[in-house]
Design a protein around this motif. Structure first.
Motif, PDB file in Angstrom:
ATOM      1  N   LEU A  52      50.295  25.859  30.184  1.00  0.00           N
ATOM      2  CA  LEU A  52      49.127  26.626  30.171  1.00  0.00           C
ATOM      3  C   LEU A  52      48.272  27.306  31.565  1.00  0.00           C
ATOM      4  O   LEU A  52      48.226  26.122  32.310  1.00  0.00           O
ATOM      5  CB  LEU A  52      47.881  26.037  29.421  1.00  0.00           C
ATOM      6  N   ILE A  53      48.219  28.379  31.727  1.00  0.00           N
ATOM      7  CA  ILE A  53      47.727  28.847  33.094  1.00  0.00           C
ATOM      8  C   ILE A  53      46.589  29.920  32.834  1.00  0.00           C
ATOM      9  O   ILE A  53      46.590  30.629  32.003  1.00  0.00           O
ATOM     10  CB  ILE A  53      48.798  29.660  33.769  1.00  0.00           C
ATOM     11  N   GLY A  54      45.275  29.179  33.640  1.00  0.00           N
ATOM     12  CA  GLY A  54      44.107  30.111  33.347  1.00  0.00           C
ATOM     13  C   GLY A  54      43.286  30.144  34.988  1.00  0.00           C
ATOM     14  O   GLY A  54      43.855  29.418  35.875  1.00  0.00           O
ATOM     15  N   GLY A  55      42.471  31.050  35.033  1.00  0.00           N
ATOM     16  CA  GLY A  55      41.620  30.882  36.251  1.00  0.00           C
ATOM     17  C   GLY A  55      40.321  31.281  36.060  1.00  0.00           C
ATOM     18  O   GLY A  55      39.911  31.879  35.090  1.00  0.00           O
ATOM     19  N   ASP A  56      39.501  30.990  37.147  1.00  0.00           N
ATOM     20  CA  ASP A  56      38.226  31.369  36.890  1.00  0.00           C
ATOM     21  C   ASP A  56      37.883  32.974  37.523  1.00  0.00           C
ATOM     22  O   ASP A  56      38.626  33.514  37.843  1.00  0.00           O
ATOM     23  CB  ASP A  56      37.073  30.481  37.844  1.00  0.00           C
ATOM     24  N   MET A  57      36.612  33.179  38.180  1.00  0.00           N
ATOM     25  CA  MET A  57      36.325  34.691  38.430  1.00  0.00           C
ATOM     26  C   MET A  57      36.553  34.838  39.893  1.00  0.00           C
ATOM     27  O   MET A  57      36.255  35.969  40.327  1.00  0.00           O
ATOM     28  CB  MET A  57      34.793  34.957  37.983  1.00  0.00           C
ATOM     29  N   ARG A  58      37.145  33.916  40.707  1.00  0.00           N
ATOM     30  CA  ARG A  58      37.276  34.205  42.038  1.00  0.00           C
ATOM     31  C   ARG A  58      38.460  35.574  42.397  1.00  0.00           C
ATOM     32  O   ARG A  58      39.321  35.381  41.446  1.00  0.00           O
ATOM     33  CB  ARG A  58      37.923  32.966  42.970  1.00  0.00           C
ATOM     34  N   PRO A  59      38.251  36.425  43.265  1.00  0.00           N
ATOM     35  CA  PRO A  59      39.068  37.444  43.298  1.00  0.00           C
ATOM     36  C   PRO A  59      40.481  37.237  43.293  1.00  0.00           C
ATOM     37  O   PRO A  59      41.585  37.912  43.036  1.00  0.00           O
ATOM     38  CB  PRO A  59      38.468  38.183  44.662  1.00  0.00           C
ATOM     39  N   SER A  60      41.025  36.075  43.957  1.00  0.00           N
ATOM     40  CA  SER A  60      42.398  35.722  43.947  1.00  0.00           C
ATOM     41  C   SER A  60      43.002  34.983  42.984  1.00  0.00           C
ATOM     42  O   SER A  60      44.231  34.663  42.807  1.00  0.00           O
ATOM     43  CB  SER A  60      42.267  34.483  45.210  1.00  0.00           C
ATOM     44  N   SER A  61      41.890  34.431  42.026  1.00  0.00           N
ATOM     45  CA  SER A  61      42.541  33.682  40.798  1.00  0.00           C
ATOM     46  C   SER A  61      43.595  34.501  39.972  1.00  0.00           C
ATOM     47  O   SER A  61      44.481  33.864  39.566  1.00  0.00           O
ATOM     48  CB  SER A  61      41.368  33.453  39.874  1.00  0.00           C
ATOM     49  N   PRO A  62      43.489  35.977  39.821  1.00  0.00           N
ATOM     50  CA  PRO A  62      44.573  36.430  38.808  1.00  0.00           C
ATOM     51  C   PRO A  62      46.052  36.447  39.685  1.00  0.00           C
ATOM     52  O   PRO A  62      47.034  36.299  39.148  1.00  0.00           O
ATOM     53  CB  PRO A  62      44.077  37.892  38.547  1.00  0.00           C
ATOM     54  N   GLU A  63      45.811  36.740  40.918  1.00  0.00           N
ATOM     55  CA  GLU A  63      47.222  36.751  41.510  1.00  0.00           C
ATOM     56  C   GLU A  63      47.974  35.577  41.724  1.00  0.00           C
ATOM     57  O   GLU A  63      49.019  35.339  41.366  1.00  0.00           O
ATOM     58  CB  GLU A  63      47.036  37.368  43.098  1.00  0.00           C
ATOM     59  N   PHE A  64      47.001  34.497  41.809  1.00  0.00           N
ATOM     60  CA  PHE A  64      47.470  32.926  42.091  1.00  0.00           C
ATOM     61  C   PHE A  64      48.014  32.729  40.576  1.00  0.00           C
ATOM     62  O   PHE A  64      49.211  32.025  40.361  1.00  0.00           O
ATOM     63  CB  PHE A  64      46.488  32.234  42.474  1.00  0.00           C
ATOM     64  N   ALA A  65      47.249  33.062  39.656  1.00  0.00           N
ATOM     65  CA  ALA A  65      47.686  32.403  38.282  1.00  0.00           C
ATOM     66  C   ALA A  65      49.078  33.160  37.844  1.00  0.00           C
ATOM     67  O   ALA A  65      49.975  32.466  37.418  1.00  0.00           O
ATOM     68  CB  ALA A  65      46.645  33.092  37.164  1.00  0.00           C
TER      69      ALA A  65
END
Length: 471
Positions: A52-65
């Motif tokens: 499972l992979i998710g992320g918070d609202m930080r700008p880099s989170s989508p790219e890192f996920a």
């Protein structure tokens, strides 16, 4: 978002004892995250299993996920992308789906940071002692030499868990019978801006008898209003003012990834995390006893108020004291079969939430306790705060051991009990005061926490210790 030569990046600068945290583009990059995703699968033997992979609202989170997903699927794991999530949403999903996972967040750290909180299946925590070091070392190899492809590449899919998470919490604490409450919530532009309307509002579920006044609910990982760190008093000022201005019954402040919650009463004064721990402990003990548990166990770290174990024992529970730090609390929760655990840092752990911490569930317990009686929160809170605390005071020192030795020499007497569970704790045998000194693991700081029966005794004790420490 890359360094000039990622193969030379030293991952030990971002891999900490319990999680990963670093400066975006400097100590944590998309390439290092991709390598970590591959190593995560290999170290935990997750080939052919769900990650499972998710992320918070930080700008880099989508790219890192996505980078983590690419590394994990390359090594044969089937990835499920959870999208925007709070940290406790990851723990919920990991527990319900019995799958390992990661959330990209740097919690309360400033905008230029990001990181990873990882968990094994069932929301079992990962730390440097239980796999994180091996993941770091293998990721370092993959970063230098490339990630080999598994015999079968894993799949990548998507799942939204917000509604299931919200329904799950609503079943654990029934708030439908509460008296009407006006609640100011400061999300700090963090993930509570999404989870609060879902759990306490009407975004996904039927409405509760609450009027919610939102502060900074816009998801914005640059934190334009104030840092999402409610542990710092300055970051509570907007909430305190809003509670008074709106004539609200209570204020709630969440950190960036919404796993911690701080509580403000109707007068604008903070309710200490120790008081919240005692209040929730009372409710969880009563519920467990009603289900037939003879002596429910509650965990508390050694910095919480003495009122916490006193109340636990008064209510027929068993208090177990542990070191500071979520990995110790979670491990002890599992070992002891504890119903609840609390820390002075506003992390609250629940057996019914896979022994994981969730700020939202703790907030719901406080709302339930407030809503089932007519008095104000300030009055209710006094019951749980009979002592006076110093709060945590840091001293930056050239020689921490020498400072501790000076205090030991002054306070090692027949009238004082000394123990070394975590740092050194000194307790007066007559019960009038206690204090703890703990050295920071990462900085030249000595941390003091003191508590006494009244403000004068506490202030005299605090000042005497600081004089010794700072000589």
């Amino acid at each position: 978002m890359t360094t000039e030569d990622n193969s030379q990046l030293d991952l030990s600068s971002s891999f900490k004892a319990y999680d990963v945290r670093g400066l975006v583009g400097k100590t944590i990059t998309a390439d290092s995250v991709r390598a970590a995703g591959a190593a995560f699968v290999d170290v935990l033997a997750l080939k052919g299993q769900t990650v499972l992979i998710g992320g918070d609202m930080r700008p880099s989170s989508p790219e890192f996920a996505q980078a983590f997903a690419d590394g994990a699927s390359r090594r044969g794991a089937d990835v499920v992308m959870l999208g925007l999530i709070s940290t406790d949403e990851l723990y919920f999903a990991s527990g319900v789906l019995n799958a390992a996972g990661v959330v990209f967040t740097a919690s309360h750290n400033p905008a230029e940071y990001n990181g990873m909180k990882m968990t094994r299946a069932g929301a079992v925590p990962l730390s440097s002692e239980t796999g994180l070091t091996e993941i770091r070392d293998l990721a370092q190899q993959y970063l230098a030499n490339g990630i080999p492809a598994a015999s079968t590449t894993g799949t990548q899919g998507e799942q939204d868990v917000l509604q299931d998470y919200s329904e799950y919490l609503r079943k654990l604490v029934d708030l439908t019978g509460s008296r009407p409450l006006k609640i100011v919530v400061d999300a700090g532009n963090g993930m509570a801006g999404m989870t609060t309307p879902a759990v306490l509002g009407e975004a996904l579920l039927p409405g509760l008898p609450f009027e919610i006044v939102p502060l900074y609910f816009e998801l914005d990982g640059t934190f334009p209003n104030h840092p999402a760190n409610p542990l710092e008093p300055a970051n509570l000022l907007d909430l305190q003012a809003a509670v008074v201005a709106h004539g609200a019954d209570i204020g709630l402040a969440f950190d960036g990834d919404a796993d911690r919650c701080f509580v403000i009463d109707e007068l604008g004064a903070p309710l200490s995390p120790s008081a919240v721990t005692a209040l929730v402990a009372r409710r969880e003990i009563a519920r467990a006893k009603a289900l037939g548990e003879e002596q429910p166990t509650v965990i508390h770290n050694l910095i919480t108020s003495r009122a916490v174990p006193e109340l636990i024992e008064h209510d027929g529970g068993r208090a177990v004291r542990t070191r500071v730090g979520h990995s110790f609390i979670k491990a002890t929760m599992a070992e002891e079969g504890a119903v609840f655990g609390g820390e002075h840092s506003a992390h609250y752990y629940f057996r019914d939430f896979f022994n994981a911490d969730t700020g939202m569930l703790a907030a719901m317990h406080v709302l339930a306790a407030l809503g089932e009686q007519e008095g104000p929160l300030s009055e209710l809170g006094r019951e749980y705060e009979p002592y006076v605390s110093s709060g945590e005071i840091n001293s930056q020192l050239a020689d921490v051991p020498a400072a501790v030795a000076r205090v030991r020499a002054a306070y090692t007497t027949e009238d004082v009990v000394v123990d070394e569970l975590d740092g050194v704790t000194f307790t007066a045998k007559d019960g009038t005061w206690w204090f703890n000194l703990r050295a920071s693991n990462t900085e030249p700081f000595l941390r003091l926490n003191a508590e006494a029966v009244d403000a004068t005794t506490m202030a005299d004790l605090r000042d005497a210790i600081l004089d010794l420490v700072r000589q």
